[in-house]
Every structure is written in C-alpha cells, then in structure tokens.
Motif scaffolding. Structure first.
Motif, PDB file in Angstrom:
ATOM      1  N   UNK A   1       0.910  -0.870   0.026  1.00  0.00           N
ATOM      2  CA  UNK A   1      -0.171  -0.193   0.046  1.00  0.00           C
ATOM      3  C   UNK A   1       0.926   1.197  -0.059  1.00  0.00           C
ATOM      4  N   UNK A   2       0.595   2.041  -0.936  1.00  0.00           N
ATOM      5  CA  UNK A   2       1.294   3.369  -1.020  1.00  0.00           C
ATOM      6  C   UNK A   2       0.413   4.424  -0.306  1.00  0.00           C
ATOM      7  N   UNK A   3       1.103   5.132   0.832  1.00  0.00           N
ATOM      8  CA  UNK A   3       0.308   6.198   1.647  1.00  0.00           C
ATOM      9  C   UNK A   3       1.029   7.529   1.419  1.00  0.00           C
ATOM     10  N   UNK A   4       0.420   8.608   1.010  1.00  0.00           N
ATOM     11  CA  UNK A   4       0.718   9.939   1.016  1.00  0.00           C
ATOM     12  C   UNK A   4       0.658  10.522   2.455  1.00  0.00           C
ATOM     13  N   UNK A   5       1.556  11.473   3.043  1.00  0.00           N
ATOM     14  CA  UNK A   5       1.313  11.680   4.389  1.00  0.00           C
ATOM     15  C   UNK A   5       2.067  12.975   4.566  1.00  0.00           C
ATOM     16  N   UNK A   6       1.598  13.784   5.611  1.00  0.00           N
ATOM     17  CA  UNK A   6       2.193  15.033   5.891  1.00  0.00           C
ATOM     18  C   UNK A   6       2.567  15.064   7.406  1.00  0.00           C
ATOM     19  N   UNK A   7       3.149  13.962   7.794  1.00  0.00           N
ATOM     20  CA  UNK A   7       3.562  13.919   9.233  1.00  0.00           C
ATOM     21  C   UNK A   7       4.546  15.014   9.571  1.00  0.00           C
ATOM     22  N   UNK A   8       5.415  15.566   8.726  1.00  0.00           N
ATOM     23  CA  UNK A   8       6.113  16.522   8.923  1.00  0.00           C
ATOM     24  C   UNK A   8       5.338  17.859   9.362  1.00  0.00           C
ATOM     25  N   UNK A   9       4.230  17.965   9.011  1.00  0.00           N
ATOM     26  CA  UNK A   9       3.367  19.232   9.338  1.00  0.00           C
ATOM     27  C   UNK A   9       3.082  19.916   8.107  1.00  0.00           C
ATOM     28  N   UNK A  10       3.429  20.143   7.031  1.00  0.00           N
ATOM     29  CA  UNK A  10       3.121  20.734   5.811  1.00  0.00           C
ATOM     30  C   UNK A  10       2.201  19.978   4.970  1.00  0.00           C
ATOM     31  N   UNK A  11       0.998  20.455   5.048  1.00  0.00           N
ATOM     32  CA  UNK A  11      -0.076  19.730   4.358  1.00  0.00           C
ATOM     33  C   UNK A  11       0.072  19.932   2.839  1.00  0.00           C
ATOM     34  N   UNK A  12       0.753  20.936   2.259  1.00  0.00           N
ATOM     35  CA  UNK A  12       1.062  21.044   1.008  1.00  0.00           C
ATOM     36  C   UNK A  12       2.056  20.256   0.025  1.00  0.00           C
ATOM     37  N   UNK A  13       2.903  19.690   0.828  1.00  0.00           N
ATOM     38  CA  UNK A  13       3.946  18.811   0.370  1.00  0.00           C
ATOM     39  C   UNK A  13       4.042  17.440   1.029  1.00  0.00           C
ATOM     40  N   UNK A  14       3.636  16.520   0.614  1.00  0.00           N
ATOM     41  CA  UNK A  14       3.323  15.228   1.030  1.00  0.00           C
ATOM     42  C   UNK A  14       4.745  14.538   0.885  1.00  0.00           C
ATOM     43  N   UNK A  15       4.901  13.525   1.725  1.00  0.00           N
ATOM     44  CA  UNK A  15       6.153  12.369   1.553  1.00  0.00           C
ATOM     45  C   UNK A  15       5.356  10.989   1.280  1.00  0.00           C
ATOM     46  N   UNK A  16       6.102  10.112   0.960  1.00  0.00           N
ATOM     47  CA  UNK A  16       5.504   8.919   0.473  1.00  0.00           C
ATOM     48  C   UNK A  16       6.123   7.542   1.665  1.00  0.00           C
ATOM     49  N   UNK A  17       5.195   6.778   1.841  1.00  0.00           N
ATOM     50  CA  UNK A  17       5.381   5.298   2.417  1.00  0.00           C
ATOM     51  C   UNK A  17       4.665   4.352   2.077  1.00  0.00           C
ATOM     52  N   UNK A  18       5.515   3.264   1.706  1.00  0.00           N
ATOM     53  CA  UNK A  18       5.033   1.990   1.268  1.00  0.00           C
ATOM     54  C   UNK A  18       4.761   1.021   2.335  1.00  0.00           C
ATOM     55  N   UNK A  19       3.866   0.264   2.688  1.00  0.00           N
ATOM     56  CA  UNK A  19       3.607  -0.558   3.652  1.00  0.00           C
ATOM     57  C   UNK A  19       3.275  -1.718   3.278  1.00  0.00           C
ATOM     58  N   UNK A  20       3.428  -2.888   4.080  1.00  0.00           N
ATOM     59  CA  UNK A  20       2.771  -4.150   3.785  1.00  0.00           C
ATOM     60  C   UNK A  20       1.222  -4.205   4.288  1.00  0.00           C
ATOM     61  N   UNK A  21       0.434  -4.577   3.178  1.00  0.00           N
ATOM     62  CA  UNK A  21      -0.856  -4.763   3.564  1.00  0.00           C
ATOM     63  C   UNK A  21      -1.197  -5.638   4.727  1.00  0.00           C
ATOM     64  N   UNK A  22      -0.082  -6.767   4.826  1.00  0.00           N
ATOM     65  CA  UNK A  22      -0.666  -7.619   5.895  1.00  0.00           C
ATOM     66  C   UNK A  22      -0.424  -7.249   7.318  1.00  0.00           C
ATOM     67  N   UNK A  23       0.424  -6.465   7.378  1.00  0.00           N
ATOM     68  CA  UNK A  23       0.552  -5.863   9.068  1.00  0.00           C
ATOM     69  C   UNK A  23       0.924  -4.456   8.963  1.00  0.00           C
ATOM     70  N   UNK A  24       0.872  -3.430   8.016  1.00  0.00           N
ATOM     71  CA  UNK A  24       1.403  -2.136   7.990  1.00  0.00           C
ATOM     72  C   UNK A  24       2.889  -1.929   8.280  1.00  0.00           C
ATOM     73  N   UNK A  25       3.611  -2.849   8.360  1.00  0.00           N
ATOM     74  CA  UNK A  25       5.021  -2.535   8.327  1.00  0.00           C
ATOM     75  C   UNK A  25       5.715  -1.969   7.092  1.00  0.00           C
ATOM     76  N   UNK A  26       6.684  -1.108   7.443  1.00  0.00           N
ATOM     77  CA  UNK A  26       7.128  -0.092   6.352  1.00  0.00           C
ATOM     78  C   UNK A  26       8.147  -0.962   5.561  1.00  0.00           C
ATOM     79  N   UNK A  27       7.864  -0.762   4.148  1.00  0.00           N
ATOM     80  CA  UNK A  27       8.660  -1.428   3.260  1.00  0.00           C
ATOM     81  C   UNK A  27       9.726  -0.288   2.624  1.00  0.00           C
ATOM     82  N   UNK A  28       9.299   0.952   2.187  1.00  0.00           N
ATOM     83  CA  UNK A  28      10.268   1.892   1.665  1.00  0.00           C
ATOM     84  C   UNK A  28       9.652   3.310   2.170  1.00  0.00           C
ATOM     85  N   UNK A  29      10.502   4.139   2.168  1.00  0.00           N
ATOM     86  CA  UNK A  29      10.086   5.650   2.185  1.00  0.00           C
ATOM     87  C   UNK A  29      10.523   6.516   1.103  1.00  0.00           C
TER      88      UNK A  29
END
Length: 631
Positions: free
Chosen positions: A172-200
């Motif tokens: 699953x590819x997720x767009x997120x703004x955990x850094x606090x800037x909602x105009x510029x997203x970062x990306x995280x790819x996680x496993x659908x099975x358990x949500x563990x991170x594959x790549x950032x």
C-alpha cells in the motif's frame, strides 16, 4: 416534465448550458473493461451511472436529494462502490451495490462515518480505506479476503491518505504529511498484511518539507514493484519511477514546459502523460523502453480527464471556453453521448499577461460579442487556492458574457500550473498576496479600456468567495459590487469549525494555528476589514458546509447588518456547493438579479452568445469543484 425539458429554446441560453445533460470521463474495471462507471446530471442532479459497454445498457446507480459523485469499481467490476454522506457534509461511509443492480449495503462493516481519505480495491478482494476524523486524525484500514473485520494499519494526527494498492495487493502506498506541511506530501509504502514499512520517499530538507510528492500508481503488471510518482525536484510536477523493492529511482525528465501528470497504460509498456501549460492541456504517450515521447492528437483547449484503454486507445474529456465538453476516443468518434438537448457554446478566451509584484500574471478574458468596451466586468476568482482557471468550458462565466459583461479570470500566485514557486508564494500573507495580483490585472483591465471602473464586480466561490470578501474590505474603492459563494468570512471561527484536513492546510498556509500566530489570521480574515466594505455584497452559503462552515459566515453577516451595509444572504440546504442543477441555476439567477438591481446592467443579450455551439458535444459546467485538500 418541466417546460425547459419540453422546449429548451423557451428558456435563456445561459440556463440551457446548465440544464444540458453531461457526463464525466468513465472509470472502467481493470479486469472487466466493458464495465464502466460515470457521473451525469441527466435527471437534474449529479448521480452515478453504470454502463455495460458490451450491451450498451446504462443504469442510474444512486438517487439522493443532494447528489452523489464519489464512486469506484473494483478490478473485477462486480460491485459499484459509492460514498454516502449526509446532505452534502462529506462525512459518511462507503456503500456498495452489485453492478447489475440490487440493494445497497455497507461496503466495510465496522467502520464508522468519516471524511474520505482515499480508497483502493484489490484484485484478490483486499480493500484499503483511508479515513479522517476530528478525533482520530488520519487512519488507514485494511480488509483482507477471509477476514471481514477491518484492521487499522496507520494512524497520525496530520493529514494522510491512501495512494494506491499494488497489483498483487501486498503493498500500500500512503501519502502523508507527518512533517506538518499539508501542501507537500511524503510517501510511505507498507505491507498490507501488517502495516510494516517497506520503503520511504521523503524530499524534505533540514526538517522542512520544501518539495511535494504524489502517488500516481503502481505498475499494472504482476511482479512489477515500481511505483509511478510525481515530484517537484525541478520546480514543477514531473514523473519518476520508484522501485519500492530495490529503492532504485528512474527520473523521467520530459522536455515539456509546465506541469505534467501521468498514469500507466494497462499493459505497463508506457505512460499516458497529461501536460498542462499556460491554461491549456494536451496528451502524450511516453514509451518506457525507449524514452520516446509521442503526442496524442487532441484539439487546442483543455483535457479535464483521460484514460488509456486495454486496446491502447485513449478516451478523454475535452472542452474549450467556446466549445462545450465532449468525450472522445483516439479510436475515433464520441465515446458516450448524454441524452437530451446540447448546450450552446460561448465566446473564446483571450490570454493576457500582466506584470505584477511577484512576476508575470496570466489572466483569461472573455468579451461580449456585441458592443464595445469599456464593459461592465466580472472578475471571477477561482477556488482552491491550489487550482487554476483554464481554456475550458464553464457555464457560469458564459452566463455573464450573455448579459453583456466581460469576464476576467486571474491565475494569481497560489494557482497551480505555473511552477512550484508560484503555487507556494502565498504562504503567511494568505489572501493579501492573491489580491495584489488581482489588483494588478484590474488596473490593466481599466487602463486598456476593457473594463468600466464604475461597474466592476468581484466574484468567486470557496477560496474565490474568501478573496471576494477580503478584497471588498481591503480594496473598498476598487470594486462596485461583490458576489461571494461558500466563502471563508471569519478565518478564526472557520478554522475551529472546519474539517480536520483543512485545519492542517491552514496551519501550513499561515504558519500555525490561530492561537500560535493570531496576527496572521487577523491580517488574512475578511472579518477584520468588514467595516470598510462599501460595495453591496451578495453571499450564498451551504448550511452543511464542512469546508467553509456556516457559523463563521453568520458572524460576518451580523457585522454587515450591524452597520447597515447593503447585503443579501442566501442559505441553502447542502454542503460546499450544490449538485442539483436547478439549485445551481437559482443561485446564478440570484446573483444576476442582485447585480441588476445594484449596478443597473442590461438583461441578457437577445439570443445569448451561442457561438461555437456543438451539435455533438455535451455541455460542461458542473458545479465548481476543488481539490480534496482545499476549498
């Protein structure tokens, strides 16, 4: 049947444009491409329709008082998913019904109502649902085959959403703004099975997110772990291929000016590239194996949506300011013809470039066919703010032209399509920067003889409505009248009442919350300047609006009333705009009448402006929308 349906020519030309049936670009099921889903206003309300291309049968799927536009098909095409909110408030749950028809049922039992934040449906039955609530922030939930209970795999207070699900439904590819800037997203790819991170993938620098990333889709081929990503590393939107398994990035530097977006061809051999430059757009095919870039033949104007079919043909929805929208295919002909009368066309748009305080400003101008300037002129301000006006058909501006007005639309700083620096320029002095650009174009319009300075209307919806109210207060001598639809009127109250995703956007734009930077909210709030307003103002607002909530509008109206300012308010039972055609016509009619009474302009020009009417083209002009992140 209404009179207008019995005899379309019995009603004004401008109303015919709104009433003319129209269709959206159809979505199709990846493994059942003959099954499609589209939006139409054929009944007078925008609803979802199923279309079996093999049989030609079309069927209305939804039927709700305030309309329905959010829908999706899973790869097998067995179900139709649609989002059910309440009275246009955008807060609800996903429902589904069989493609052939049948009873609706909750699509994901166990998930309560929320604002939608992305949806991905897998070939194996995996479901990924993005949600946003004031209490929980952003969450992502997965339902796996044989496990009916949704499992939460992601949670954060800042904005995030589902980007895509891989071909085999494992990533699953997720767009997120955990850094606090909602105009510029970062990306995280996680496993659908358990949500563990594959790549950032993160383009932030020194803790500050300066560049945006966007998920454009996993490769549509089994075993291919590449993700198509949009990036801004060279100051504009461009594509790159990111192999999430190896981390390898392949930058696709396309020699095209302006912004681009892209999607995969169904066999994964190429990309369909949508190119946007100076308010017009066109299509290209990029060959991944050779790097060749081949133009897809489309007329000059704007492509508002396009998709590549399994046979390699491209279906696209095209229009220009003069020609209503038509859904065509590169295989030849019109793809989907809506029933009923066709919309009259309008006049073409002219390009104007004006030097402004932040650089050259692009504006689009339409003039009445009859008479000479200076004309009464409407400055129609777009919403967003991350959006832009284009050479595309719009029934609203065409109505003003029919009534003898010139229409000017300004792609102010903050607009998309002119590079990242232009889009990002409005931070901290929100509203005031956009109005500097509008003022520069206003001065050009008056000095050039286009606009009558005694008959200037400032008008807009959503962010455009906000800029209208702010402009009437900060530039009170520049405008003769104001028309503000679903506006931000009291910025502090709007912040506290709006949906959580917009709180994050406001913190990004203004550098914090009202408690953290009160002086910026005060400087950018129309309520601060309400006592300076001189021009009559008409305000329309949806009582269920989660983006520009009604309480803050009432605060502004109360201040106008307290000082006896000339104003009228129209409140209607919907959210951020209406999906009901007659309601939209009513609002335009109220605006026209308000202008007539307070500005003394003529009635509709006899016969209207029907230049460019297309016998084979459905009308565009659906209610103005805004990106999910904005207003």
């Amino acid at each position: 049947m209404t009179e207008s349906n019995q005899n379309p020519t019995a009603v004004p030309v401008w109303e015919q444009r709104f009433r003319a049936p129209r269709v959206s670009l159809p979505e199709w099921a990846e493994e059942a491409p003959e099954r499609s889903l589209f939006v139409s206003n054929a009944t007078g309300t925008y609803e979802l329709y199923a279309w079996d291309r093999a049989t030609g049968i079309q069927r209305q799927v939804t039927d709700r008082p305030n309309g329905t536009t959010d829908g999706a098909l899973p790869p097998d095409g067995r179900w139709i998913w649609w989002f059910a909110d309440t009275d246009g408030d955008e807060f609800g749950v996903w429902m589904r019904q069989p493609f052939e028809g049948g009873a609706d049922e909750p699509a994901v039992p166990g998930l309560g109502p929320s604002y939608p934040a992305g949806l991905a449906l897998g070939r194996d039955g995996t479901v990924v649902v993005g949600r946003s609530t004031d209490e929980d922030g952003s969450t992502v939930h997965v339902v796996r085959p044989g496990r009916p209970e949704p499992v939460e795999i992601y949670r954060h207070r800042e904005s995030a959403g589902v980007g895509d699900l891989s071909y085999d439904a494992s990533l699953i590819a997720i767009e997120h703004t955990e850094h606090g800037d909602s105009m510029h997203a970062s990306l995280r790819v996680v496993r659908a099975e358990d949500g563990s991170t594959v790549a950032e993938l993160d383009d932030s620098k020194g803790g500050t997110q300066e560049l945006g990333l966007s998920v454009w889709g996993f490769a549509p081929v089994a075993g291919d772990t590449r993700l198509l990503v949009g990036h801004q590393r060279r100051g504009r939107w461009e594509p790159l291929l990111w192999d999430v398994a190896t981390g390898e990035e392949t930058d696709l530097a396309l020699e095209l000016p302006g912004d681009v977006s892209a999607e995969w061809y169904p066999d994964g051999s190429g990309l369909l590239v949508a190119h946007d430059h100076e308010a017009r757009s066109d299509l290209w095919r990029y060959e991944i194996g050779t790097g060749a870039l081949v133009k897809v033949d489309t007329p000059v104007g704007s492509v508002s949506g396009a998709t590549a079919r399994p046979d390699g043909s491209v279906e696209y929805l095209w229009s220009s300011a003069a020609r209503p929208a038509v859904l065509r295919s590169t295989a030849g002909g019109v793809v989907l013809e809506p029933p009923g009368p066709k919309a009259p066309g309008s006049v073409p748009v002219e390009d104007v470039w004006v030097e402004g305080p932040g650089g050259r400003i692009h504006a689009l101008v339409q003039r009445p066919e009859a008479g000479e300037g200076p004309y009464p002129t409407v400055f129609e301000v777009h919403g967003g703010p991350a959006w832009h006006d284009s050479d595309s058909f719009a029934a609203g501006p065409a109505a003003w032209v029919d009534h003898g007005f010139a229409v000017v639309r300004v792609n102010y700083r903050g607009s998309t399509g002119y590079g990242r620096e232009w889009t990002d320029a409005l931070k901290h002095r929100v509203g005031l920067i956009e109005l500097e650009d509008i003022a520069a174009v206003r001065a050009w319009a008056v000095d050039s003889g286009l606009a009558d300075p005694q008959r200037l209307v400032l008008s807009g919806g959503s962010w455009g409505g906000y800029l209208t109210l702010l402009g009437l207060g900060t530039q009170p001598d520049d405008w003769s009248l104001g028309l503000a639809a679903v506006p931000v009127a009291d910025y502090v109250t709007a912040y506290h009442d709006e949906m959580e995703a917009l709180k994050a956007l406001d913190r990004t734009l203004l550098g914090g919350s009202p408690e953290e930077v009160p002086e910026r909210y005060e400087a950018s709030s129309p309520l601060t300047y309400v006592d300076a307003v001189k021009a009559p103002v008409h305000i329309s607002a949806g009582v269920n609006d989660p983006r520009c909530p009604i309480r803050q509008v009432e605060n502004y109206v109360d201040r106008l009333a307290a000082r006896g300012a000339v104003h009228e308010v129209y409140r209607y039972d919907a959210g951020h705009g209406s999906l009901v055609v007659e309601e939209r016509i009513k609002q335009v009619r109220l605006d026209l009448d308000f202008v007539r009474r307070h500005l003394g302009v003529p009635s509709e020009v006899q016969g209207g402006n029907a230049a460019g009417a297309a016998a084979d083209a459905p009308a565009d002009g659906a209610p103005a929308g805004t990106p999910a992140e904005g207003r």
